[in-house]
Design a protein around this motif. Structure first.
Motif, PDB file in Angstrom:
ATOM      1  N   LEU A   5       1.260  -1.167  -0.549  1.00  0.00           N
ATOM      2  CA  LEU A   5       0.049  -0.247  -0.215  1.00  0.00           C
ATOM      3  C   LEU A   5       0.986   1.057   0.011  1.00  0.00           C
ATOM      4  CD1 LEU A   5      -2.842   1.014  -0.473  1.00  0.00           C
ATOM      5  CD2 LEU A   5      -2.641   1.190   2.323  1.00  0.00           C
ATOM      6  N   GLY A   6       1.297   1.948  -1.431  1.00  0.00           N
ATOM      7  CA  GLY A   6       1.845   3.686  -1.165  1.00  0.00           C
ATOM      8  C   GLY A   6       0.962   4.483  -1.751  1.00  0.00           C
ATOM      9  N   TYR A   7       1.357   5.334  -1.162  1.00  0.00           N
ATOM     10  CA  TYR A   7       0.642   6.916  -1.254  1.00  0.00           C
ATOM     11  C   TYR A   7       1.802   7.392  -1.755  1.00  0.00           C
ATOM     12  CZ  TYR A   7      -1.221  11.163   0.041  1.00  0.00           C
ATOM     13  OH  TYR A   7      -2.484  12.779  -0.247  1.00  0.00           O
ATOM     14  N   TYR A 233      -1.007  -1.339  -8.409  1.00  0.00           N
ATOM     15  CA  TYR A 233      -1.178  -0.841  -9.582  1.00  0.00           C
ATOM     16  C   TYR A 233      -1.512   0.967  -8.954  1.00  0.00           C
ATOM     17  CZ  TYR A 233      -5.645   1.372 -12.052  1.00  0.00           C
ATOM     18  OH  TYR A 233      -6.462   1.985 -12.999  1.00  0.00           O
ATOM     19  N   LEU A 234      -1.513   1.670  -9.759  1.00  0.00           N
ATOM     20  CA  LEU A 234      -1.798   3.182  -9.551  1.00  0.00           C
ATOM     21  C   LEU A 234      -3.460   3.737  -9.560  1.00  0.00           C
ATOM     22  CD1 LEU A 234      -0.701   6.000  -8.778  1.00  0.00           C
ATOM     23  CD2 LEU A 234       0.022   6.771 -11.258  1.00  0.00           C
ATOM     24  N   ALA A 235      -3.656   3.660  -8.477  1.00  0.00           N
ATOM     25  CA  ALA A 235      -5.185   3.932  -8.619  1.00  0.00           C
ATOM     26  C   ALA A 235      -5.194   5.530  -8.580  1.00  0.00           C
ATOM     27  CB  ALA A 235      -5.879   3.565  -7.387  1.00  0.00           C
ATOM     28  N   PHE A 236      -6.635   6.276  -9.718  1.00  0.00           N
ATOM     29  CA  PHE A 236      -6.524   7.944  -8.132  1.00  0.00           C
ATOM     30  C   PHE A 236      -7.603   7.272  -7.101  1.00  0.00           C
ATOM     31  CE2 PHE A 236      -3.219   8.232 -11.760  1.00  0.00           C
ATOM     32  CZ  PHE A 236      -3.813   9.423 -12.005  1.00  0.00           C
ATOM     33  N   GLY A 297      -5.603 -10.605  -9.898  1.00  0.00           N
ATOM     34  CA  GLY A 297      -4.236 -10.269  -9.717  1.00  0.00           C
ATOM     35  C   GLY A 297      -3.248  -9.824  -8.958  1.00  0.00           C
ATOM     36  N   VAL A 298      -3.725  -8.436  -9.297  1.00  0.00           N
ATOM     37  CA  VAL A 298      -2.872  -7.015  -8.879  1.00  0.00           C
ATOM     38  C   VAL A 298      -2.392  -7.232  -6.940  1.00  0.00           C
ATOM     39  CG1 VAL A 298      -1.635  -4.685  -8.073  1.00  0.00           C
ATOM     40  CG2 VAL A 298      -3.320  -5.786 -10.237  1.00  0.00           C
ATOM     41  N   GLN A 299      -1.598  -7.428  -6.704  1.00  0.00           N
ATOM     42  CA  GLN A 299      -0.708  -7.576  -5.461  1.00  0.00           C
ATOM     43  C   GLN A 299      -1.089  -6.538  -4.593  1.00  0.00           C
ATOM     44  OE1 GLN A 299       1.835  -8.148  -7.286  1.00  0.00           O
ATOM     45  NE2 GLN A 299       1.920 -11.413  -6.963  1.00  0.00           N
TER      46      GLN A 299
END
Length: 327
Positions: A5-7, A233-236, A297-299
């Motif tokens: 989990l990245g910000y 995955y990069l999510a907005f 399948g994205v972790q």
């Protein structure tokens, strides 16, 4: 290294005097650390990106910012998402990120990509070249950076770069991780399969099944087990306890770019950046991310919060909402 989990901070336009800008950046990083995020990212750009703001809006230099964040946080990993390869000599970049690792006590991640923002290259005097040029340069750069991060002394002569037993000391570990970011199914994914510990996929969510199939194919081509390559995955993210307020923020974001989101069909939305946005109340966002991203399948997730990330409590809400989803 694990990035679950990245910000990411995609902008520094907070409506504040410049002297208050960096304290707001620090506050976001500390809030992310406390809320369960494992990594904080800043962009490696000199101008604000199209679709987020105008080029003259505030943009901090990434590695100076990350060095300062190292002194302002305790546990969270630090990275650019992603470093533009064309902006730095690769041996110097290896030295820069290794120094960040030393001063942060082993919390640096090298996020890197080929570079794409032509205006920055033209304005700052960096050679832009063709699409193929930039990926050949990235391939050469990784042949220098990868061994330097692991204590080797590469001698390399390529079309773009040259080193002669390049040393990289001090280091505090032999496995400083490399993250590649992008959505290119042939070039980016092939380089990730060869060099990376982590791939952050940047694409519309509807394209994720195809992207994951392509990534598995690139891994198979070189005999790499895809399970050894972390994928995020990069999510907005536009999240608010009041889901209607979050959707209003999304509408306003599009309106600022001349698009009335309410008039678009579902098929039209899938062709716009709205397809990589997740807007609503916490339970709504969780369900969107579970069905549209994690089911493929994205972790991991790296999220940015263009509309309200700088507001106290917003990052905390995102962390408390998403951390349980990724355990």
């Amino acid at each position: 290294m694990t990035i679950r989990l990245g910000y990411q901070m995609p902008n520094f336009s907070y409506g504040q005097p410049v002297r208050e800008l960096f304290p707001t950046v620090v506050a976001q990083a500390r809030e992310a650390e406390a809320a369960g995020f494992d990594t904080v990212f800043v962009m490696d750009h000199f101008y604000q990106l199209p679709g987020i703001g105008s080029p003259d809006q505030p943009m901090l230099e990434s590695y100076t910012t990350l060095g300062a964040l190292a002194a302002s946080t305790d546990r969270i990993q630090l990275s650019a998402l992603v470093t533009g390869n064309t902006y730095r000599n690769p041996a110097l970049l290896a030295k820069t990120v290794t120094t960040l690792d030393v001063v942060s006590g082993g919390r640096a991640v090298l996020g890197i990509g080929a570079g794409w923002f032509e205006l920055e290259h033209k304005s700052y005097g960096f050679e832009f070249g063709t699409f193929s040029d930039r990926f050949r340069r990235l391939d050469e750069a990784l042949q220098i950076i990868h061994p330097m991060l692991r204590g080797e002394r590469p001698t390399f002569t390529g079309e773009w770069y040259h080193t002669d037993e390049a040393m990289n000391e001090p280091r505090i570990r032999e496995d400083l991780p490399i993250l590649l970011g992008g959505g290119g199914e042939k070039k980016t994914f092939a380089l990730a399969a060869r060099y990376a510990d982590h791939l952050n996929i940047i694409c519309n969510a509807s394209d994720l099944p195809r992207k994951m199939d392509a990534l598995h194919q690139r891994c198979a081509e070189i005999g790499r087990d895809p399970e050894t390559l972390e994928v995020s995955y990069l999510a907005f993210l536009i999240i608010d306890e009041d889901g209607d307020r979050a959707r209003k923020q999304q509408q306003d974001l599009f309106s600022a770019n001349g698009v009335d989101l309410s008039t678009l069909s579902e098929e039209q939305r899938r062709q716009t950046p709205a397809d990589r946005q997740f807007a609503g109340a916490p339970d709504e966002v969780v369900e969107q991310l579970r069905s549209r991203v994690l089911a493929h399948g994205v972790q991991g997730l790296i999220v940015n919060m263009v509309t309200n990330g700088h507001e106290p409590g917003a990052v905390d809400l995102a962390g408390r909402t998403l951390a349980p989803l990724l355990r």
